[in-house]
Design a protein around this motif. Sequence first.
Motif: not given
Length: 429
Positions: A150, A153, A155, A285, A288
Amino acid sequence: MNLFLAAAIALIAGLLMTRLAGRVKLPDVTAYLIAGVLVGPYVLGRLGVPGLGFTSSEEVASLGFIPTTALGFIAFTIGNEFRMEDLKKTGRGILTVGILQAVITSVVVDIVLLLAARTFFRGVITPAGALIMGAIAAATAPAATLMVVRQYKAKGPVVDLLLPVVALDDAVGLAIFAVSFGVARAMSDGNVDMVSIVVDPLLEIVLSLLMGGLLGEVLTQLEKLFHSGRNRMALIVGFVLLTVALSMLKFSLGRVRIAFSSLLVCMALGTVFCNRCPLADDLMDKADKWTSPLFAMFFILSGAELELGVFQSAAVVGIGILYILFRCVGKYCGAYFSTLISGYDKNVRHWLGITLFPQAGVALGMSTIVASWGAEGALIRNIILFGVLVYELIGPVLTKYALTKSGDIQPKSEEILHRRERYLAEKNK
């Protein structure tokens, strides 16, 4: 008042520590853990000033509902990684990697510790104890992994495989532990109980998934009654809390023990919800943002709970070093071999294993069960505490390193860096 003051100081200290950690490129998770150690019973708490820090382990334990709640939300979030459209493409690979790397890790640690029990640490740890520690080695900490993903970010192909594997890893670890602990007790007292070795762990996994799935469907249907994002968010929070509470149920039916794993129940809740609710992405979202301070407090309290007194025993340190090193060997080799036979590319094979090093909550839960198993049970718990202390401090750093090397963490663009420099320059004028 003192407890609230200590909790407030702990959270602020954790946030300030992230600023210092950022200067040396350490993840926020590590900063929170260090802050927790500093405000815990072994540093500031030792001064005995009420409210300045946690003066005892009992004070930290009195806030136990915070880590329990945070783990529920962490498991719920990871459950959202099991989306059917993705699993149709890679489901078999995830299953193979999740099971095989956990089993390989257990076997590697078992072999090394069994040899140690017969040689260097003869009389300190028994073969039964070595078997239990090998089972505990399979578990991975989903919280630390998720926080690193997290924060940066992350990916990419490694993250796409990592989060489902971590979720599956704990289910496999619970099953291995239940069987190994039953076998270990049978080795000690000569009484083989197939119910506790086979039936109880299988029931715990199946019933946990069923409960979570049922609650996930109920949550999906109730979500349709609300049109406000705030109300939907409140509903999700309420359901995660309800799920955590229901997962604490324990009872017996004859010789069969009925219990639930809060991690598995909350994962199943998140999995069903993300597959059944069309607004799941948007709601997650928003979740979070709500859970960020909760997760920060979770890691700070985890740092405060770390038992630094384990360093007083040479046996604990010696066996702990073996456990830490060869668990890492098992995780890396297990991940490499399982991704190789599953057809994943070279990048995933090289870096996935390192991201599986962190270990905390599930392993501590297992060690707590073992602690009641006489003197050796207490020794095993201290060894696991030593391992968790090391893993939690260096695990997030290694996870960040592996995800950066794999390309799943991308460096910030030059434009963003220049924009930040201009902002700081104008602010300092």
